[in-house]
Design a protein around this motif. Structure first.
Motif, short mmCIF file in Angstrom:
data_model
loop_
_atom_site.label_atom_id
_atom_site.label_comp_id
_atom_site.label_asym_id
_atom_site.label_seq_id
_atom_site.Cartn_x
_atom_site.Cartn_y
_atom_site.Cartn_z
N CYS A 178 0.62 -1.07 0.31
CA CYS A 178 0.05 0.06 0.01
C CYS A 178 1.05 1.49 0.31
CB CYS A 178 -0.83 0.31 1.11
SG CYS A 178 -1.91 1.35 1.22
N VAL A 179 1.23 1.88 -0.83
CA VAL A 179 1.73 2.96 -0.97
C VAL A 179 1.37 3.99 -0.06
CG1 VAL A 179 2.54 3.03 -3.92
CG2 VAL A 179 0.45 3.94 -3.02
N MET A 180 -0.27 3.76 0.17
CA MET A 180 -0.79 5.10 1.62
C MET A 180 -0.71 4.81 2.86
SD MET A 180 -1.85 7.09 -0.37
CE MET A 180 -1.88 8.76 0.90
N GLY A 181 0.47 3.33 3.05
CA GLY A 181 0.60 3.42 4.67
C GLY A 181 -0.93 2.57 4.97
N LEU A 182 -1.83 2.18 4.42
CA LEU A 182 -2.06 1.36 4.80
C LEU A 182 -2.58 0.55 5.40
CD1 LEU A 182 -5.30 3.29 3.01
CD2 LEU A 182 -3.90 4.71 5.06
N SER A 183 -3.27 -0.05 6.28
CA SER A 183 -3.50 -1.67 6.56
C SER A 183 -4.92 -2.29 5.71
CB SER A 183 -3.34 -1.95 8.22
OG SER A 183 -3.93 -3.32 8.80
N PRO A 184 -4.72 -2.45 4.49
CA PRO A 184 -6.27 -2.66 4.11
C PRO A 184 -6.78 -3.87 4.75
CG PRO A 184 -4.41 -2.83 2.67
CD PRO A 184 -3.48 -2.45 4.15
#
Ligand code: SF4
Ligand code: SF4
Lengths: 440, 336
Positions: free
Chosen positions: A367-373
């Motif tokens: 995840c390029v947004m640094g989220l935890s999908p």
């Protein structure tokens, strides 16, 4: 030029079969029907100004922008007669109000846009949308960027598989692009312009690179990774500036435009031509891959017929790229400004059943947004939208990398998209309601 | 017309799937499994098949009940077999077969399915199964063998009876504990055990003896990037550093760090058990913390407790901390 690195992203198979050196043109047949929805992803409720039976020329305004919300003018892309104003099919919205025009003999000319003083008005009148796929109205971007922006980034990174339409513009329309870029730079008083190339767009674009050099426009070659072209990612990679959560690129004094959009602006400014056609890539598991200029409103069915492609031979048809496009079941949907490609695929792909999360962490790594999908999806499944919002669900750029890598075939992006579009709004409304009630 | 496949984006999927991941994991364990069969004979092969059968069967029954459909396909998905192989590998080589069955049942029913099945279990099933039989059959568990011949010399079916072709012998770790307990001292560097321990010609648990075979498998896991390098790296580094410190200050009473790392289950544990996705932390930072915890506890149990080996306990202990670790190591979003 120095690039900053970001974590995440994936390497995709390129499959860039369509030759970018040639741009074909799709002919218009007598009596062919063209469909123009009045609503689109961001722009809604344009108001029809023609009636059934009216004779229109290509470029004529057939629906006016409404005063409320984001809205744009809609132009006829052909000479013809208004067949009806009624419900029509749409690839994303299922059904929506729209105008149908029956083509008559084509003069090959178009009604020119009325001249305006302001570039923003021209862009608005021409009906230009972000043509990379998102469809955010460009006039809003220009308006909010005026006298604020110091850097213009041209996003020429075409990282989705199959697509070469941007590349074809970079190769064939280099002069026009540079001319437009310089024009915008002067109009908005922008200090620096960067053209970001990636993957196939770095090939065969020597002419553009030379022109850019002559006009002191910077060229950046990004690593071949999807999705470095996300706005926030691009700004960070090129400039090291971080767009804060919930902010737009203009908050860090940057404007980003896609190549197709710039070409649309060129036509609007230099040729007074509204957006009535665009270049799309036709590719997939077919033989005659190509880039072709298609009139807005052409149905998928008539496009396939004219190109001698038999839809029965394929098991899925996708409008847009493989990672973010829309699969369609109905061939009568029209091609719109945001459609960059039609992919006809014939493979064993199926709707996999979701399995339990193996907690492998791959979705988090990409995840390029640094989220935890996986964490966000779990919260959504448990109905805990508040937690999902705390975990920054709204920052998701819907790139699809998480679902692409999930070893358990979990529909991560799909759930997140759904929650973003529906559940989050409800949740915010509900909590505000609670507050209001509790406050009494 | 409506025969077109409707799907939400993304319209393609990467090559990694659970099946594939478990297949690679199994392949990575193969060198050590083969070594144990080569070393201890065909009995080991039976043990593997039996344990895998039990694990796969319970898994299949469970999934059939839970999902109310035929999961025959899943029978072949290697999910149960990784656990099964790990159980056999961490137990002493020549055991009565029922011990394997008990361990396998505890691992898959109690440690996995009662927690909600694959993806929900808190404790590593293989270690739970192993520790249950370790406590239940403690005398069997402390008997290790050093074979005097192998199947290359004797043929697959020759090592039939025990202990004719093998001598019962304590592991390096147990022997060291006993020496120290009875007032003796250890050589400062046990150089003569280094090479046999590395290759695997020492008494020990079936799949733990050959460091070489395990490292080959570990390399495969790292190359195919199915496992996180962070956990084994953090675990082994912590283990080695602490082992060196303890050894330095207690020379003669504590085994040297090289012997420490080459004997017992630390390599198997850090590469194949601590890295189990389901029971290890989700986020990178958490993985490092988890690895450090496993390594530190493992060496401390070895040195300060009466058990000769501590990797199993240390991983289980860290397993129970995973929810807590996850909670405090959530990544920060880009720009958030
Ligand atoms: S959570 Fe959103 S931004 Fe992150 S990988 Fe998935 S789709 Fe992309
Ligand atoms: S990639 Fe899939 S299986 Fe792995 S952690 Fe994310 S959701 Fe779970």
């Amino acid at each position: 030029m120095k690039l900053y690195s970001i974590k995440g992203g994936i390497k995709l198979k390129q499959n860039k079969f369509a030759d970018a050196n040639i741009i074909n043109t799709l002919p218009v047949l007598d009596g062919e029907l063209f469909y123009y929805p009045l609503s689109n992803s961001f722009c809604n409720n344009s108001i029809p100004v023609v009636e059934k039976g009216a004779v229109v020329k290509a470029g004529d305004v057939i629906a006016k922008a409404s005063e409320t919300g984001f809205s744009i003018d809609i132009h006829s892309s052909v000479d013809g007669i208004v067949e009806d104003v009624t419900q029509i099919k749409h690839s994303k919205l299922m059904h929506t109000e729209g105008i149908i025009i029956k083509a008559s003999e084509q003069s090959g000319d178009y009604s020119k846009l009325a001249p305006t003083k302001d570039i923003v008005d021209t862009i608005k009148n021409a009906g230009i949308l972000g043509m990379g796929g998102a469809g955010f109205p460009s006039y809003v971007k220009f308006f909010s960027s005026k006298s604020k922006v110091d850097t213009l980034i041209i996003n020429a990174s075409e990282s989705e598989p199959y697509l070469t339409c941007d590349q074809s513009i970079l190769i064939n329309k280099a002069d026009e692009l540079i001319e437009t870029i310089l024009f915008i730079q002067k109009e908005l008083d922008i200090k620096r312009v960067i053209v970001a190339l990636e993957g196939n767009t770095t090939e065969q674009t020597d002419k553009l690179k030379q022109l850019a050099k002559d006009n002191s426009i910077d060229i950046a070659e990004l690593p071949r990774k999807y999705p470095y072209s996300g706005e926030k990612q691009l700004i960070y990679v090129l400039l090291g500036r971080t767009v804060k959560k919930g902010e737009l690129p203009s908050s860090v004094n940057v404007m980003i435009q896609n190549v197709s959009t710039i070409y649309g602006i060129y036509e609007a400014i230099k040729k007074s031509k509204p957006v009535i056609d665009r270049v799309i890539t036709v590719s997939g598991d077919i033989d005659n891959h190509q880039n072709i200029v298609v009139k807005m409103g052409t149905t998928v069915r008539s496009l396939l017929e004219k190109l001698n492609l038999d839809p029965e031979k394929y098991n899925r048809i996708i409008l847009g790229g493989l990672m973010t496009g829309t699969s369609i079941a109905d061939l009568d949907v029209p091609i719109l400004k945001t459609v960059s490609s039609i992919l006809l695929l014939n493979d064993k792909s199926k709707n996999h059943e979701e399995e339990a999360c193996a907690r492998c962490g791959r979705c988090i790594d990409v995840c390029v947004m640094g989220l935890s999908p996986t964490g966000i999806k779990n919260s959504i499944m448990q109905g805990d939208i508040g937690q999902a919002i705390d975990d920054d669900i709204m920052s998701c750029i819907e790139c699809g990398c998480c679902s692409y890598v999930c070893i358990s075939h979990r529909k991560l992006m799909e759930s997140i998209q759904y929650a973003k579009n529906f559940l989050v709004k409800d949740h915010i409304a509900a909590t505000e309601n609670d507050k209001a009630v509790g406050g009494k | 017309m409506s025969s077109f496949l409707m799907k939400l984006p993304p319209h393609q999927h990467g090559k990694y799937e659970t099946k594939y991941t478990f297949f690679i994991l199994s392949a990575a364990m193969l060198p050590a499994i083969l070594f144990s069969i080569f070393y201890y004979g065909y009995r080991m092969l039976f043990a593997y098949i039996l344990t895998m059968g039990v694990c796969s069967f319970t898994e299949w029954v469970y999934e059939s009940i839970k999902y109310k459909k035929d999961y025959l396909e899943r029978f072949l998905e290697f999910k149960g077999s990784v656990t099964a192989a790990l159980i056999v590998m961490t137990l002493p080589p020549i055991l009565p077969y029922y011990v394997y069955v008990v361990a396998a049942l505890i691992a898959s029913i109690i440690a996995k399915q009662l927690f909600g099945g694959f993806g929900r279990n808190v404790y590593n099933p293989a270690i739970t199964g192993r520790i249950a039989v370790l406590v239940g059959y403690s005398s069997l568990m402390s008997t290790f063998y050093l074979p005097t011949s192998n199947i290359l010399e004797n043929g697959l079916f020759n090592i039939t009876t025990v202990p004719i072709d093998a001598i019962s012998m304590a592991t390096t770790l147990t022997a060291a504990k006993e020496t120290v307990a009875s007032g003796g001292t250890l050589p400062i560097l046990m150089t003569d055990t280094w090479l046999p321990s590395f290759l695997g010609f020492i008494p020990g648990a079936a799949g733990e003896v050959s460091a070489l075979a395990l490292l080959i498998g570990g390399a495969l896991i790292l190359i195919t990037r199915i496992g996180a390098w962070r956990i084994p790296f953090a675990c082994l580094t912590t283990f080695l550093v602490l082992a060196t410190v303890f050894w330095y200050f207690n020379q003669g009473y504590v085994l040297d760090p090289i012997t420490q790392v080459l004997s017992g289950g630390i390599i198997l544990g850090s590469f194949f058990m601590a890295t189990d996705f389901v029971t290890s932390p989700l986020y990178s930072k958490g993985k490092i913390i988890f690895g450090i915890g496993c390594g530190a506890l493992a060496i401390m149990i070895r040195i300060f407790s009466s058990y000769p080996e501590g990797i199993g306990f240390s991983i289980l202990l860290m397993n129970s901390l995973v929810p807590l670790i996850d909670r405090y190591t959530k990544p920060r979003s880009f720009g958030g």
